[in-house]
Design a protein around this motif. Structure first.
Motif, PDB file in Angstrom:
ATOM      1  N   PRO A 120       0.816  -1.220   0.000  1.00  0.00           N
ATOM      2  CA  PRO A 120       0.000   0.000   0.000  1.00  0.00           C
ATOM      3  C   PRO A 120       0.843   1.260   0.000  1.00  0.00           C
ATOM      4  O   PRO A 120       1.964   1.289   0.520  1.00  0.00           O
ATOM      5  CB  PRO A 120      -0.819  -0.123   1.295  1.00  0.00           C
ATOM      6  CG  PRO A 120       0.021  -0.976   2.189  1.00  0.00           C
ATOM      7  CD  PRO A 120       0.709  -1.951   1.278  1.00  0.00           C
ATOM      8  N   ASP A 158     -11.047   7.570  11.272  1.00  0.00           N
ATOM      9  CA  ASP A 158     -12.402   7.317  10.755  1.00  0.00           C
ATOM     10  C   ASP A 158     -13.442   8.138  11.497  1.00  0.00           C
ATOM     11  O   ASP A 158     -14.537   7.656  11.830  1.00  0.00           O
ATOM     12  CB  ASP A 158     -12.737   5.824  10.825  1.00  0.00           C
ATOM     13  CG  ASP A 158     -11.934   4.987   9.848  1.00  0.00           C
ATOM     14  OD1 ASP A 158     -11.520   5.537   8.805  1.00  0.00           O
ATOM     15  OD2 ASP A 158     -11.710   3.795  10.121  1.00  0.00           O
ATOM     16  N   THR A 174       3.201   3.448   6.369  1.00  0.00           N
ATOM     17  CA  THR A 174       2.818   2.115   5.909  1.00  0.00           C
ATOM     18  C   THR A 174       3.698   1.076   6.612  1.00  0.00           C
ATOM     19  O   THR A 174       4.701   1.432   7.243  1.00  0.00           O
ATOM     20  CB  THR A 174       3.031   1.992   4.393  1.00  0.00           C
ATOM     21  OG1 THR A 174       4.444   2.094   4.122  1.00  0.00           O
ATOM     22  CG2 THR A 174       2.285   3.083   3.629  1.00  0.00           C
ATOM     23  N   GLY A 195      -1.069  -6.108   7.790  1.00  0.00           N
ATOM     24  CA  GLY A 195      -1.689  -4.922   7.223  1.00  0.00           C
ATOM     25  C   GLY A 195      -1.870  -3.864   8.296  1.00  0.00           C
ATOM     26  O   GLY A 195      -1.893  -4.151   9.492  1.00  0.00           O
ATOM     27  N   PRO A 215      -5.737  -0.911   7.465  1.00  0.00           N
ATOM     28  CA  PRO A 215      -5.083  -0.385   6.257  1.00  0.00           C
ATOM     29  C   PRO A 215      -5.971   0.542   5.435  1.00  0.00           C
ATOM     30  O   PRO A 215      -5.454   1.366   4.673  1.00  0.00           O
ATOM     31  CB  PRO A 215      -4.725  -1.650   5.467  1.00  0.00           C
ATOM     32  CG  PRO A 215      -5.622  -2.715   6.005  1.00  0.00           C
ATOM     33  CD  PRO A 215      -5.854  -2.382   7.446  1.00  0.00           C
ATOM     34  N   ASP A 216      -7.290   0.427   5.594  1.00  0.00           N
ATOM     35  CA  ASP A 216      -8.187   1.301   4.835  1.00  0.00           C
ATOM     36  C   ASP A 216      -8.745   2.434   5.698  1.00  0.00           C
ATOM     37  O   ASP A 216      -9.710   3.100   5.307  1.00  0.00           O
ATOM     38  CB  ASP A 216      -9.335   0.497   4.223  1.00  0.00           C
ATOM     39  CG  ASP A 216     -10.154  -0.249   5.268  1.00  0.00           C
ATOM     40  OD1 ASP A 216      -9.741  -0.265   6.448  1.00  0.00           O
ATOM     41  OD2 ASP A 216     -11.203  -0.812   4.902  1.00  0.00           O
ATOM     42  N   THR A 218      -9.042   6.109   7.477  1.00  0.00           N
ATOM     43  CA  THR A 218      -8.758   7.495   7.114  1.00  0.00           C
ATOM     44  C   THR A 218      -8.313   8.245   8.360  1.00  0.00           C
ATOM     45  O   THR A 218      -9.019   8.265   9.366  1.00  0.00           O
ATOM     46  CB  THR A 218      -9.996   8.186   6.519  1.00  0.00           C
ATOM     47  OG1 THR A 218     -10.367   7.520   5.298  1.00  0.00           O
ATOM     48  CG2 THR A 218      -9.714   9.649   6.218  1.00  0.00           C
ATOM     49  N   ARG A 266      -4.917   8.803   3.694  1.00  0.00           N
ATOM     50  CA  ARG A 266      -5.557   7.506   3.477  1.00  0.00           C
ATOM     51  C   ARG A 266      -4.781   6.718   2.431  1.00  0.00           C
ATOM     52  O   ARG A 266      -3.851   7.237   1.805  1.00  0.00           O
ATOM     53  CB  ARG A 266      -7.010   7.691   3.031  1.00  0.00           C
ATOM     54  CG  ARG A 266      -7.205   8.575   1.804  1.00  0.00           C
ATOM     55  CD  ARG A 266      -8.680   8.667   1.453  1.00  0.00           C
ATOM     56  NE  ARG A 266      -8.939   9.485   0.276  1.00  0.00           N
ATOM     57  CZ  ARG A 266      -9.353  10.743   0.322  1.00  0.00           C
ATOM     58  NH1 ARG A 266      -9.534  11.339   1.493  1.00  0.00           N
ATOM     59  NH2 ARG A 266      -9.579  11.413  -0.798  1.00  0.00           N
ATOM     60  N   ARG A 267      -5.187   5.473   2.255  1.00  0.00           N
ATOM     61  CA  ARG A 267      -4.519   4.604   1.295  1.00  0.00           C
ATOM     62  C   ARG A 267      -4.757   5.107  -0.128  1.00  0.00           C
ATOM     63  O   ARG A 267      -5.880   5.453  -0.504  1.00  0.00           O
ATOM     64  CB  ARG A 267      -5.032   3.163   1.450  1.00  0.00           C
ATOM     65  CG  ARG A 267      -4.310   2.155   0.578  1.00  0.00           C
ATOM     66  CD  ARG A 267      -4.658   0.746   1.009  1.00  0.00           C
ATOM     67  NE  ARG A 267      -6.084   0.483   0.927  1.00  0.00           N
ATOM     68  CZ  ARG A 267      -6.650  -0.677   1.275  1.00  0.00           C
ATOM     69  NH1 ARG A 267      -5.898  -1.656   1.744  1.00  0.00           N
ATOM     70  NH2 ARG A 267      -7.952  -0.841   1.187  1.00  0.00           N
ATOM     71  N   GLU A 269      -5.097   4.936  -4.216  1.00  0.00           N
ATOM     72  CA  GLU A 269      -5.796   3.988  -5.086  1.00  0.00           C
ATOM     73  C   GLU A 269      -4.815   3.047  -5.785  1.00  0.00           C
ATOM     74  O   GLU A 269      -5.107   1.861  -5.978  1.00  0.00           O
ATOM     75  CB  GLU A 269      -6.630   4.747  -6.122  1.00  0.00           C
ATOM     76  CG  GLU A 269      -7.772   5.563  -5.521  1.00  0.00           C
ATOM     77  CD  GLU A 269      -8.540   6.323  -6.573  1.00  0.00           C
ATOM     78  OE1 GLU A 269      -8.155   6.232  -7.768  1.00  0.00           O
ATOM     79  OE2 GLU A 269      -9.506   7.026  -6.222  1.00  0.00           O
TER      80      GLU A 269
END
Length: 289
Positions: A120, A158, A174, A195, A215-216, A218, A266-267, A269
């Motif tokens: 990522p 989040d 990361t 992750g 990992p996803d 925010t 955030r991760r 794309e």
């Protein structure tokens, strides 16, 4: 097929190996594109590294820094790292094995059975701007560290408040970046198989321990003030540079910001895709001593 080659700038050994690889690939009917600095070192034409994303494979020759430089222009193209540095978390191939490893990878691409490891990357988004993807970390920090510097922040994961106060900076790393800047800021090491993202306050007045989040997730950093250790919106001495804040991606790309403002991390794309054999994480760790 087109292979991009990025050799460590100013390293004659890297340039020599780049020339050797170029000659071998030409015998395999493979086109080779050199980045500008590598081309100059060989007396050949080259292109900006940011344009190498249209290659089928990129070969990085040098240390992890060269790999990150190559990754900045890869745009998802797999990268094979040849390690001429001391550690080599991202570069698993030794110089003596480089020609064989690259030709084997070319054959795998042609046969449609190339295997890559997906890593990522991070992106920071602010008011009207978006950072380049970061392989290691994104940092939100004051113009300088220490007394009279830093930033006043609130950090949400989040949407939920995690921590807040005065810090030199806030670092989000990361797993790949856990061994880099994050480690120097006493953040945890994260094995590549795990992750998650590391959220790490840098020298907080009063803070929370580093946190590993999904990992996803925010991470939202609200910058309320800049400078003035210990007080929101404090002022710094004129001309000190402490009245500035900046978002830094992989220690290379900087984005000035004005408080108050929010930065979302955030991760990205498009992930980083690493070709070739895997490095031994624990062997590389031992080289940090």
């Amino acid at each position: 097929m087109n292979v991009g080659i990025v050799a460590q700038k100013g390293n004659s050994r890297a340039a020599f190996l780049a020339g050797e690889l170029r000659e071998r690939l030409s015998t395999m009917n493979v086109s080779v594109t050199l980045d500008a600095a590598t081309g100059e070192s060989l007396g050949l034409d080259g292109r900006s590294v940011e344009t190498l994303g249209d290659c089928d494979l990129i070969v990085s020759i040098g240390g992890d820094g060269t790999f990150l430089f190559a990754a900045s222009g890869a745009d998802g193209t797999p990268i094979l790292g040849v390690n001429l540095g001391e550690v080599g978390f991202l570069n698993a191939v030794g110089p003596d094995d480089a020609v064989e490893a690259v030709t084997a990878e070319v054959a795998a691409v042609r046969d449609g059975d190339q295997r890559v490891r997906v890593v990522p990357r991070l992106v920071a988004v602010g008011d009207g701007w978006r950072s380049d993807p970061a392989t290691n970390e994104v940092v939100v920090q004051g113009g300088r560290r220490g007394r009279g510097g830093g930033v006043d922040v609130e950090v949400r994961i989040d949407g939920s408040l995690y921590t807040g106060g005065h810090v030199d900076g806030l670092l989000v790393a990361t797993p790949t970046g856990s061994t880099a800047y994050n480690l120097s800021e006493r953040g945890p090491l994260v094995h590549p198989s795990v992750g998650g993202l590391v959220v790490n306050e840098m020298c907080p007045d009063e803070g929370m321990p580093p946190l590993l989040v999904a990992p996803d997730a925010t991470v939202t950093v609200t910058v309320n003030g800049v400078g003035g250790r210990g007080g929101t919106g404090g002022t710094a001495a004129s001309g000190s540079g402490a009245d500035e804040a900046v978002v830094v991606s992989d220690g290379k790309h900087s984005y000035p910001i004005d408080a108050p403002t929010e930065v979302e991390i955030r991760r990205a794309e498009t992930p980083l895709r690493i070709a070739g054999p895997s490095s031994d994480f624990f062997e590389a760790l031992n080289k940090l001593d």
